[in-house]
Design a protein around this motif. Structure first.
Motif, mmCIF file in Angstrom:
data_model
loop_
_atom_site.group_PDB
_atom_site.id
_atom_site.type_symbol
_atom_site.label_atom_id
_atom_site.label_comp_id
_atom_site.label_asym_id
_atom_site.label_seq_id
_atom_site.Cartn_x
_atom_site.Cartn_y
_atom_site.Cartn_z
ATOM 1 N N VAL A 113 17.378 47.883 44.756
ATOM 2 C CA VAL A 113 17.785 46.685 45.090
ATOM 3 C C VAL A 113 19.424 47.278 45.630
ATOM 4 N N HIS A 114 19.428 46.658 46.793
ATOM 5 C CA HIS A 114 20.883 47.180 47.641
ATOM 6 C C HIS A 114 21.888 45.878 47.250
ATOM 7 N N ILE A 115 22.965 46.366 47.030
ATOM 8 C CA ILE A 115 23.852 45.667 46.442
ATOM 9 C C ILE A 115 25.185 45.235 47.484
ATOM 10 N N SER A 116 25.690 43.976 47.312
ATOM 11 C CA SER A 116 27.003 43.680 48.220
ATOM 12 C C SER A 116 27.926 43.322 47.057
ATOM 13 N N ALA A 117 28.962 44.023 46.711
ATOM 14 C CA ALA A 117 29.766 43.587 45.402
ATOM 15 C C ALA A 117 30.743 42.672 46.230
ATOM 16 N N TYR A 118 31.296 41.586 45.285
ATOM 17 C CA TYR A 118 32.622 40.733 45.772
ATOM 18 C C TYR A 118 33.319 40.664 44.454
ATOM 19 N N HIS A 119 34.491 40.548 44.848
ATOM 20 C CA HIS A 119 35.657 40.089 43.956
ATOM 21 C C HIS A 119 36.900 39.470 44.788
ATOM 22 N N PRO A 120 37.476 38.202 44.480
ATOM 23 C CA PRO A 120 38.390 37.909 45.475
ATOM 24 C C PRO A 120 39.800 38.816 45.657
ATOM 25 N N ASP A 121 39.855 39.474 44.683
ATOM 26 C CA ASP A 121 41.190 40.645 44.933
ATOM 27 C C ASP A 121 40.728 41.878 45.636
ATOM 28 N N PHE A 122 39.409 41.966 46.033
ATOM 29 C CA PHE A 122 38.924 43.101 46.983
ATOM 30 C C PHE A 122 39.910 42.826 48.342
ATOM 31 N N LEU A 123 40.484 41.908 48.629
ATOM 32 C CA LEU A 123 41.305 41.666 49.898
ATOM 33 C C LEU A 123 42.561 42.567 49.723
ATOM 34 N N PHE A 124 43.048 42.585 48.489
ATOM 35 C CA PHE A 124 44.462 43.184 48.234
ATOM 36 C C PHE A 124 44.455 44.878 47.838
ATOM 37 N N VAL A 125 43.488 45.182 47.560
ATOM 38 C CA VAL A 125 43.352 46.689 47.277
ATOM 39 C C VAL A 125 42.597 47.471 48.036
ATOM 40 N N SER A 126 42.479 48.871 47.804
ATOM 41 C CA SER A 126 42.048 50.032 48.607
ATOM 42 C C SER A 126 40.625 50.012 48.437
ATOM 43 N N GLU A 127 39.908 50.384 49.402
ATOM 44 C CA GLU A 127 38.587 50.839 49.487
ATOM 45 C C GLU A 127 37.903 51.457 48.156
ATOM 46 N N GLU A 128 38.958 52.708 47.634
ATOM 47 C CA GLU A 128 38.539 53.372 46.517
ATOM 48 C C GLU A 128 38.654 52.427 45.270
ATOM 49 N N GLN A 129 39.496 51.688 45.124
ATOM 50 C CA GLN A 129 39.373 50.569 43.873
ATOM 51 C C GLN A 129 38.390 49.499 44.175
ATOM 52 N N GLN A 130 38.029 49.218 45.230
ATOM 53 C CA GLN A 130 36.741 48.314 45.554
ATOM 54 C C GLN A 130 35.588 48.932 44.746
ATOM 55 N N LEU A 131 35.514 50.180 45.247
ATOM 56 C CA LEU A 131 34.355 51.151 44.834
ATOM 57 C C LEU A 131 34.387 51.221 43.409
ATOM 58 N N GLN A 132 35.249 51.584 42.803
ATOM 59 C CA GLN A 132 35.364 51.880 41.532
ATOM 60 C C GLN A 132 35.234 50.581 40.620
ATOM 61 N N VAL A 133 35.431 49.429 41.206
ATOM 62 C CA VAL A 133 35.166 48.102 40.240
ATOM 63 C C VAL A 133 33.465 48.147 40.326
ATOM 64 N N ALA A 134 33.087 48.167 41.510
ATOM 65 C CA ALA A 134 31.634 48.221 41.734
ATOM 66 C C ALA A 134 30.919 49.034 40.851
ATOM 67 N N ARG A 135 31.188 50.247 40.939
ATOM 68 C CA ARG A 135 30.611 51.261 39.846
ATOM 69 C C ARG A 135 30.677 50.714 38.397
ATOM 70 N N HIS A 136 31.788 50.463 38.165
ATOM 71 C CA HIS A 136 31.870 50.263 36.585
ATOM 72 C C HIS A 136 31.009 49.042 36.274
ATOM 73 N N VAL A 137 31.007 47.953 37.020
ATOM 74 C CA VAL A 137 30.296 46.681 37.100
ATOM 75 C C VAL A 137 28.698 47.034 36.963
ATOM 76 N N LEU A 138 28.452 47.904 37.885
ATOM 77 C CA LEU A 138 26.903 48.038 37.758
ATOM 78 C C LEU A 138 26.298 48.698 36.633
ATOM 79 N N ASP A 139 27.259 49.917 36.179
ATOM 80 C CA ASP A 139 26.971 50.606 34.994
ATOM 81 C C ASP A 139 26.754 49.928 33.504
ATOM 82 N N TRP A 140 28.079 49.132 33.483
ATOM 83 C CA TRP A 140 27.844 48.219 32.290
ATOM 84 C C TRP A 140 26.652 47.072 32.404
ATOM 85 N N SER A 141 26.333 46.879 33.669
ATOM 86 C CA SER A 141 25.219 45.847 33.915
ATOM 87 C C SER A 141 24.047 46.340 33.560
ATOM 88 N N MET A 142 23.662 47.718 33.980
ATOM 89 C CA MET A 142 22.297 48.329 34.014
ATOM 90 C C MET A 142 22.103 49.485 33.141
#
Length: 362
Positions: free
Chosen positions: A161-190
């Motif tokens: 399953v390919h994932i596209s992660a969204y959060h409205p605050d992604f507009l205001f933070v670095s790519e590294e922080q965006q990916l960190q959020v996505a990784r944590h959310v996926l780990d806690w979900s699965m």
């Protein structure tokens, strides 16, 4: 098709740093328990590269980090539970397959039963949907995880399953922080292992994807993709040998590193056969003998898993991943020595990330 051999390397036993860790843990466990059960101790989502250890005194945090990094400097640790729940210590390689065998050996050396004193130990992050109800602090930015949405695209050919992660605050933070959020959310979900098994590409969206779903729905989507693959099958293909003759390839699919966490050793068994057709592919009685040989490989259980077989030019190469500490290599040597149609060769090399399989993945 690349039939290849690799020089044999002696496998290292479980690192001494793991037994050293558990000796240290037994001495310091009462201090850690006292800290996490203190009234002011609390726990919130941990940021990547930081330690989930609210309430622990700085000297203990530093000492625990040092002990973990002696096992491997890229490992992370997290402590959760307490306040009536069984405390949990998790060691994680952050989804890196190169480190999964280390964390498995660490957890298998952990105290159990009464010796564990009520603690639970995990070699990878576990699913925890309650964490998605918290706010995640990364640097100076706090993310309300209620706003996370996931676009999910099923790839049935790859069982991913390919994932596209969204959060409205992604507009205001670095790519590294965006990916960190996505990784944590996926780990806690699965859970970290199921993310590695079933999640494919992860991209970031600055606008909510069409038909996006909350992270809590990810498990249901993945189960639909995974259901047809409860039993692995074999994918077959054809190609050419380096000499230009026809070749046949078979690859077990799906095959997940996380299902064989101790199998760090890539083993190639090269088996010559005498009876072949004009294309140099096996015919009876060689083809029957090869099938019997493969059945013996399949009977090795979790100590070794057959991943790929390559056939051509009078040679079949079986590619396996084996637990170097199980004694199975000696059995494979004996099995190769029993082959009656020429000299079979066994070559092995340390490959904890299963990199040798990359050319055979769909």
């Amino acid at each position: 098709m690349g039939i290849f051999r690799r020089p044999r390397e002696a496998s290292a036993a479980t690192p001494a740093s793991i037994s050293d860790f558990w000796e240290w843990w037994e001495r310091r466990r009462p201090d850690i328990e006292a800290s996490i059960n203190a009234p002011e101790a609390g726990a919130g989502p941990a940021a990547e590269g930081e330690h989930h250890a609210d309430g622990l005194p700085a000297p203990i945090v530093e000492e625990l980090t040092h002990r973990v990094h002696r096992i491997h400097p890229a490992l992370q640790w997290e402590i959760g539970g307490g306040d009536g729940d069984s405390p949990v210590l998790t060691l994680t390689g952050g989804g890196d397959p190169e480190l999964r065998g280390l964390t498995e050996r660490w957890v298998r050396a952990a105290p159990s039963g009464d010796a564990a004193h009520g603690w639970r130990f995990h070699p990878a992050r576990q699913p925890d949907l309650e964490m998605l109800e918290h706010k995640l602090l990364l640097g100076d930015h706090e993310f309300d995880l209620d706003y996370v949405k996931l676009g999910m695209r099923a790839d049935t050919a790859r069982a991913r399953v390919h994932i596209s992660a969204y959060h409205p605050d992604f507009l205001f933070v670095s790519e590294e922080q965006q990916l960190q959020v996505a990784r944590h959310v996926l780990d806690w979900s699965m859970g970290e292992d199921d993310v590695a098994r079933w999640i494919g590409e992860v991209t970031i969206a600055t606008e909510a994807p069409v038909d996006a779903l909350p992270p809590a729905m990810l498990r249901a989507v993945v189960e639909q993709i995974a259901e047809p693959f409860e039993e692995p099958t074999w994918l077959t293909g054809e190609g050419r040998t380096p000499r230009g003759h026809p070749a046949r390839l078979g690859a077990r699919f799906p095959l997940h590193r996380q299902d064989y966490p101790l199998c760090d050793l890539h083993v190639a068994i090269s088996v010559p056969y005498r009876h072949s057709n004009p294309d140099r592919l096996p015919v009876d009685p060689s083809s029957s003998a090869l099938r019997k040989f493969e059945k013996k490989l399949a009977a090795l259980g979790d100590r070794a898993v057959l991943a790929v077989r390559e056939t051509g030019d009078g040679l079949r190469v079986f590619h396996l991943y084996a637990d170097p500490d199980s004694g199975v290599i000696a059995e494979l040597d004996q099995l190769a020595a029993s082959w009656g149609e020429g000299k079979a060769k066994v070559a092995s090399t340390n490959d904890p990330g299963w990199r040798a399989l990359a050319p055979y993945q769909p």
